[in-house]
Write an enzyme that holds these catalytic residues in place. Structure first.
Site, short mmCIF file in Angstrom:
data_model
loop_
_atom_site.label_atom_id
_atom_site.label_comp_id
_atom_site.label_asym_id
_atom_site.label_seq_id
_atom_site.Cartn_x
_atom_site.Cartn_y
_atom_site.Cartn_z
CE LYS A 87 9.79 -17.31 19.44
NZ LYS A 87 8.38 -17.54 19.82
CB SER A 104 8.22 -16.48 23.73
OG SER A 104 7.66 -17.02 22.53
CB SER A 140 4.75 -16.16 21.68
OG SER A 140 4.96 -16.49 23.01
N1 GLN Z 1 3.17 -16.36 27.31
C1 GLN Z 1 2.66 -17.67 27.00
C2 GLN Z 1 3.45 -18.72 27.72
O1 GLN Z 1 4.36 -18.38 28.43
C3 GLN Z 1 2.63 -17.88 25.53
C4 GLN Z 1 3.91 -18.29 24.97
C5 GLN Z 1 3.86 -18.55 23.49
O2 GLN Z 1 2.90 -18.19 22.81
N2 GLN Z 1 4.88 -19.21 22.99
O3 GLN Z 1 3.17 -19.88 27.61
#
Ligand code: GLN
Length: 497
Positions: A88, A167, A191
């Protein structure tokens, strides 16, 4: 009904192997790491329409693979020797561009390696490139990436492009479509688990502190955790073992020994108490999801577990609590991108103007929204009303889990309220987008490990995930229970269809 993704070009059966199988193949000399890596590089080239990678690093990958082959020949193989992974783009990789999906870090080549990727290199892994992601890991659909959306390889009958979740959407796409053997992700509010569920793969968010955060671009430091995204549960155990461990450079990383997760996989669930939290049954939840959850409980019961109804009464406050705390921490963490020290610089007549121009151009809308919310809830006059209050509620959410784990060993829930949605049907209202995280965020607030297992299909033929939440530092119970669910569900991955 699913329409197979006709454009997806698979080189050969090498793409269908899991980490454990490929490791076997390398050790028994069925193929070399260079051959395996070359096959993946070709698959990546042929499937660029999925936009899974922000940066492909084929030359570095082949060099790493060649070195692995030498070590394999000498019998000096590490636990992941010669196995090609996607990383990532939130992990700093020495000398290799790391953008966090943001324009503001375009061209940034860190002079250091994150501890997790360092650990993976030490285990002999090969890095294929940096995977796509929502900007600074903020999002649930991979649509906030400055480098364009990653596309889910799965299709609905109407043939529309679907989001892979976020994400870690690029990592999920790459694992599901066979563009790497496995990948790293990070999970602050879901995410890893949500994109894993959307693409029919396995994703694990470890206990907070299990993996070092050092060298991972910070979003919300009290919740960020790195974890594995893989084709099966065994691979997740294997990859986590290599990623995890104490790191003196991260004061929140745990000094506990990393257990041999692979050893516990087949211990079964006989006598295990599995909690079903009533608050996770949301109004308007998809029928398919409810059915899947019931199936999950049934499978575990048949395997000898005891199913127990539990209550986590503060669940309804999780989302608002997260969306106060995460932006607050983000606003502080992102203050360092000033146009002076990293990546993009947009000049101005004064220093203040340089900051303003750089941050206005460099950050996308969602990131700017979170910085504004974060600075607001931390400002004098609002701190007590929002930030402090959210911290207190967080404690109550943690307590709910502490009490629950006095009665049960593991908790079973769905991972997401719905399957993947179409790219052009992504919610434009940010609050509607935030609802994606409703089932995953509590584990982050409480620092607990969570595992998503692909376990069934929606009526549209799209993958659905089941989530297991365990007590702190008990990833073993997740791996054991996950293996039972995986076997019972016998889910066919995208590559097997
Ligand atoms: N979807 C969540 C956010 O936008 C989680 C993101 C994540 O886990 N990095 O904050």
């Amino acid at each position: 009904m699913t329409v197979p993704h006709t454009k997806l070009a698979l080189n050969n059966d090498l793409m269908k192997l899991g980490l454990a199988e490929a490791r076997e193949g390398l050790r028994s000399k069925k193929f070399s790491s260079v051959e395996l890596t070359q096959a993946y590089i070709e698959a990546m080239e042929q499937n660029r329409h999925l936009n899974a990678y922000i940066l492909e690093t084929p030359e570095e990958a082949l060099k790493m693979a060649g070195e692995s082959d030498t070590r394999l020949a000498r019998g000096q193989a590490g636990s992941l020797e010669g196995l090609p992974l996607g990383i990532k783009d939130l992990f700093c990789t020495e000398g290799v561009q790391t953008t966090s999906g943001s324009h503001i870090l375009e061209g940034f080549k860190p002079p250091y390696e994150s501890t997790v990727t360092h650990n993976l290199k030490t285990a002999g892994a090969v890095f294929l490139g940096k995977t796509n992601m929502d900007e600074f890991a903020m999002g649930s659909a991979n649509i906030t990436s400055y480098y364009g959306s990653a596309i889910n390889p799965w299709k609905r009958a109407d043939g529309k492009d679907l989001v892979p979740g976020g994400s870690s959407g690029g990592s999920a796409t790459a694992v599901a479509a066979g563009l790497c053997l496995a990948a790293t992700g990070t999970d602050t509010g879901g995410s890893i688990r949500q994109p894993a569920a959307f693409t029919g793969i396995v994703g694990l968010k470890p206990t907070y502190g299990r993996c070092s955060r050092w060298g991972i671009v910070a979003f919300a430091s009290s919740m960020d955790q790195a974890g594995p995204m893989t084709r099966d549960v065994r691979d997740a155990a294997l990859l986590l073992e290599a990623m995890a461990g104490h790191d003196p450079k991260d004061s929140t990383s745990s000094p506990r020994e990393v257990p041999s997760f692979e050893k516990v996989l087949n211990q079964g669930v006989k006598g295990l108490k599995v909690g079903i939290p009533k608050e996770y049954r949301l109004d308007g939840m998809d029928e398919d999801t409810v059915k899947l959850w019931e199936n999950g409980a049934k499978w575990l019961k048949e395997a000898g577990a005891e199913i127990i109804d539990i209550s986590l009464p503060h669940t309804k406050y999780s989302l608002p609590t997260y969306y106060v705390l995460a932006p607050a921490e983000a606003s502080s963490n992102l203050a360092r991108y000033d146009g002076v020290r990293y990546g993009l610089r947009v000049p101005g007549k004064t220093l203040d103007e340089l900051y303003e121009n750089t941050r206005s151009e460099g950050f996308g809308t969602e990131v700017q929204r979170r910085i504004l919310i974060g600075t607001y809830v931390l400002s004098a006059g609002y701190y007590d009303a929002y930030y402090l209050k959210a911290q207190r509620v967080r404690r109550l959410i943690q307590q709910d889990f502490e009490l629950a784990f006095q009665k049960v060993d593991v908790i079973l829930t769905p991972t997401t309220p719905t399957p993947a949605f179409a790219l052009d049907e992504s919610p434009t209202d940010p609050v509607v987008m935030y609802l994606n995280d409703v089932l995953t965020v509590p584990a982050n607030l409480a620092g607990l490990p969570g595992l998503s297992i692909p376990a069934g299909l929606s009526k549209d033929g799209l993958p659905l995930g089941l989530q297991l939440i365990g007590p702190a530092f008990d990833e073993e119970v997740l791996f054991r229970t996950g293996t039972v669910l995986e076997q019972a569900a016998s889910f066919k991955s995208f590559l097997e269809r």
